[in-house]
Design a protein around this motif. Structure first.
Motif, mmCIF file in Angstrom:
data_model
loop_
_atom_site.group_PDB
_atom_site.id
_atom_site.type_symbol
_atom_site.label_atom_id
_atom_site.label_comp_id
_atom_site.label_asym_id
_atom_site.label_seq_id
_atom_site.Cartn_x
_atom_site.Cartn_y
_atom_site.Cartn_z
ATOM 1 N N MET A 194 0.845 -1.168 0.000
ATOM 2 C CA MET A 194 0.000 0.000 0.000
ATOM 3 C C MET A 194 0.891 1.231 0.000
ATOM 4 S SD MET A 194 -3.208 0.853 2.419
ATOM 5 C CE MET A 194 -4.196 -0.276 1.496
ATOM 6 N N GLN A 195 0.543 2.190 -0.798
ATOM 7 C CA GLN A 195 1.310 3.412 -0.916
ATOM 8 C C GLN A 195 0.672 4.504 -0.068
ATOM 9 O OE1 GLN A 195 4.200 3.640 -2.766
ATOM 10 N NE2 GLN A 195 3.919 1.434 -2.879
ATOM 11 N N PRO A 196 1.465 5.502 0.368
ATOM 12 C CA PRO A 196 0.875 6.619 1.107
ATOM 13 C C PRO A 196 -0.262 7.237 0.296
ATOM 14 C CG PRO A 196 3.264 6.755 1.145
ATOM 15 C CD PRO A 196 2.899 5.633 0.212
ATOM 16 N N GLY A 197 -1.375 7.473 0.942
ATOM 17 C CA GLY A 197 -2.517 8.088 0.277
ATOM 18 C C GLY A 197 -3.475 7.115 -0.366
ATOM 19 N N ASP A 198 -3.137 5.815 -0.406
ATOM 20 C CA ASP A 198 -4.013 4.840 -1.051
ATOM 21 C C ASP A 198 -5.395 4.797 -0.417
ATOM 22 O OD1 ASP A 198 -2.235 4.134 -2.971
ATOM 23 O OD2 ASP A 198 -1.735 2.176 -2.132
ATOM 24 N N LEU A 199 -5.462 4.883 0.898
ATOM 25 C CA LEU A 199 -6.766 4.801 1.554
ATOM 26 C C LEU A 199 -7.606 6.036 1.265
ATOM 27 C CD1 LEU A 199 -5.802 3.292 5.000
ATOM 28 C CD2 LEU A 199 -6.851 2.150 3.067
ATOM 29 N N HIS A 246 -9.523 -0.334 -11.258
ATOM 30 C CA HIS A 246 -8.058 -0.250 -11.360
ATOM 31 C C HIS A 246 -7.486 -1.597 -11.777
ATOM 32 C CE1 HIS A 246 -7.696 3.679 -9.404
ATOM 33 N NE2 HIS A 246 -8.697 3.279 -8.635
ATOM 34 N N LEU A 247 -6.321 -1.527 -12.389
ATOM 35 C CA LEU A 247 -5.570 -2.740 -12.700
ATOM 36 C C LEU A 247 -5.069 -3.328 -11.388
ATOM 37 C CD1 LEU A 247 -4.410 -4.534 -14.957
ATOM 38 C CD2 LEU A 247 -2.347 -3.116 -14.847
ATOM 39 N N HIS A 248 -5.292 -4.610 -11.201
ATOM 40 C CA HIS A 248 -4.849 -5.334 -10.008
ATOM 41 C C HIS A 248 -3.769 -6.307 -10.453
ATOM 42 C CE1 HIS A 248 -5.326 -8.668 -6.985
ATOM 43 N NE2 HIS A 248 -5.111 -7.631 -6.212
ATOM 44 N N VAL A 249 -2.590 -6.218 -9.833
ATOM 45 C CA VAL A 249 -1.427 -7.018 -10.219
ATOM 46 C C VAL A 249 -1.014 -7.890 -9.037
ATOM 47 C CG1 VAL A 249 0.945 -6.938 -11.088
ATOM 48 C CG2 VAL A 249 -0.646 -5.081 -11.650
ATOM 49 N N VAL A 250 -0.957 -9.195 -9.264
ATOM 50 C CA VAL A 250 -0.502 -10.126 -8.225
ATOM 51 C C VAL A 250 0.968 -10.435 -8.485
ATOM 52 C CG1 VAL A 250 -0.799 -12.400 -7.169
ATOM 53 C CG2 VAL A 250 -2.805 -11.111 -7.971
ATOM 54 N N VAL A 251 1.795 -10.171 -7.472
ATOM 55 C CA VAL A 251 3.240 -10.339 -7.577
ATOM 56 C C VAL A 251 3.694 -11.326 -6.511
ATOM 57 C CG1 VAL A 251 5.465 -9.156 -7.420
ATOM 58 C CG2 VAL A 251 3.504 -7.969 -8.398
ATOM 59 N N THR A 252 4.508 -12.305 -6.910
ATOM 60 C CA THR A 252 5.108 -13.245 -5.964
ATOM 61 C C THR A 252 6.621 -13.109 -6.078
ATOM 62 O OG1 THR A 252 3.265 -14.790 -6.116
ATOM 63 C CG2 THR A 252 5.348 -15.676 -5.323
ATOM 64 N N PRO A 253 7.276 -12.628 -5.019
ATOM 65 C CA PRO A 253 8.739 -12.510 -5.079
ATOM 66 C C PRO A 253 9.394 -13.881 -5.177
ATOM 67 C CG PRO A 253 7.916 -11.952 -2.876
ATOM 68 C CD PRO A 253 6.722 -12.202 -3.737
ATOM 69 N N LYS A 260 -3.842 4.358 -14.042
ATOM 70 C CA LYS A 260 -3.855 5.181 -12.835
ATOM 71 C C LYS A 260 -3.946 4.305 -11.590
ATOM 72 C CE LYS A 260 -4.073 9.038 -15.181
ATOM 73 N NZ LYS A 260 -2.846 9.610 -15.574
ATOM 74 N N ALA A 261 -3.065 4.554 -10.648
ATOM 75 C CA ALA A 261 -3.063 3.898 -9.338
ATOM 76 C C ALA A 261 -3.248 2.387 -9.429
ATOM 77 C CB ALA A 261 -4.127 4.520 -8.439
ATOM 78 N N PRO A 262 -2.356 1.677 -10.132
ATOM 79 C CA PRO A 262 -2.483 0.214 -10.172
ATOM 80 C C PRO A 262 -2.338 -0.359 -8.765
ATOM 81 C CG PRO A 262 -0.364 0.907 -11.050
ATOM 82 C CD PRO A 262 -1.160 2.151 -10.813
ATOM 83 N N GLN A 263 -3.111 -1.366 -8.486
ATOM 84 C CA GLN A 263 -3.104 -1.991 -7.168
ATOM 85 C C GLN A 263 -2.233 -3.240 -7.216
ATOM 86 O OE1 GLN A 263 -4.901 -0.249 -4.694
ATOM 87 N NE2 GLN A 263 -4.983 1.150 -6.427
ATOM 88 N N LEU A 264 -1.172 -3.260 -6.414
ATOM 89 C CA LEU A 264 -0.285 -4.415 -6.362
ATOM 90 C C LEU A 264 -0.570 -5.229 -5.112
ATOM 91 C CD1 LEU A 264 1.187 -2.654 -8.494
ATOM 92 C CD2 LEU A 264 3.292 -3.641 -7.638
ATOM 93 N N LEU A 324 -3.072 -10.690 -13.596
ATOM 94 C CA LEU A 324 -3.585 -9.337 -13.815
ATOM 95 C C LEU A 324 -5.089 -9.435 -13.963
ATOM 96 C CD1 LEU A 324 -1.213 -7.937 -16.615
ATOM 97 C CD2 LEU A 324 -1.076 -7.498 -14.175
ATOM 98 N N ASP A 325 -5.798 -8.523 -13.325
ATOM 99 C CA ASP A 325 -7.230 -8.405 -13.560
ATOM 100 C C ASP A 325 -7.661 -6.981 -13.223
ATOM 101 O OD1 ASP A 325 -7.219 -8.487 -10.785
ATOM 102 O OD2 ASP A 325 -8.722 -10.042 -10.613
#
Length: 177
Positions: free
Chosen positions: A1-6, A56-63, A88-92, A50-51
């Motif tokens: 979550m990035q600052p300001g996301d909420l 917003h674009l929602h991106v699932v990332v697995t390190p 705009k504001a993709p959600q990771l 991705l969905d």
């Protein structure tokens, strides 16, 4: 979550367009891993899904592993590339289960590793090494199977340092995990 996301999570929200997901995959295929800059986060299998969610674009990332020091850099690079492309504001979402495995590296990613001088993982992420079995690691320089382990740890924790007995060149081997 990035600052300001909420506060501004709906900033730039819009309905998905039919080409959005294909465009996002194409953009992410150009985002290179910071530790191995010839292979993309898509080729490594780090981007899992991705969905479109809540506009917003929602991106699932697995390190590659939970303690990977490059995880935050990778996520920042993904976010920046998508934002520069107009998402705009993709959600990771960082998803640790199931754990990333070298089985997720694409065929083109394996070839790019080899061309860069890193031996790609051989076989699958089975636990053969626990039974004393060693993988047959081919030299990425000359293709020889006559290689030896110099150190279980190479330039990063996910690699081992090998040397080719024939051409005498040292090289990293991307360990199966």
């Amino acid at each position: 979550m990035q600052p300001g996301d909420l506060i501004a999570s709906d900033l730039g929200a819009r309905p998905a367009q039919p080409t959005d997901l294909a465009a996002a995959w194409a953009i992410l295929s150009e985002v290179m891993d910071p530790e191995v800059p010839v292979v993309s986060v898509v080729d490594l299998g780090i981007v899992r899904d991705l969905d479109w969610q809540a506009g917003h674009l929602h991106v699932v990332v697995t390190p590659t592993y939970s303690g990977c020091p490059a995880t935050e850099v990778i996520e920042s690079d993904i976010r920046e590339a998508l934002e520069l492309a107009g998402f705009k504001a993709p959600q990771l979402e960082r998803k640790l289960t199931p754990a990333w495995t070298t089985d997720w590296i694409s065929a083109s990613g394996r070839e790019r590793l080899r061309a860069y001088g890193i031996a790609p993982p051989e076989g699958s992420s089975s636990k053969r090494s626990l039974l004393g079995e060693s993988p047959q690691v081919l030299c990425p320089q000359c293709g020889s199977a006559h290689t030896e382990v110099l150190s279980e740890f190479g330039s990063t924790a996910c690699k081992a340092l090998y040397r080719c007995v024939d051409c005498r060149e040292p090289f990293d081997y991307f360990k199966c995990i």
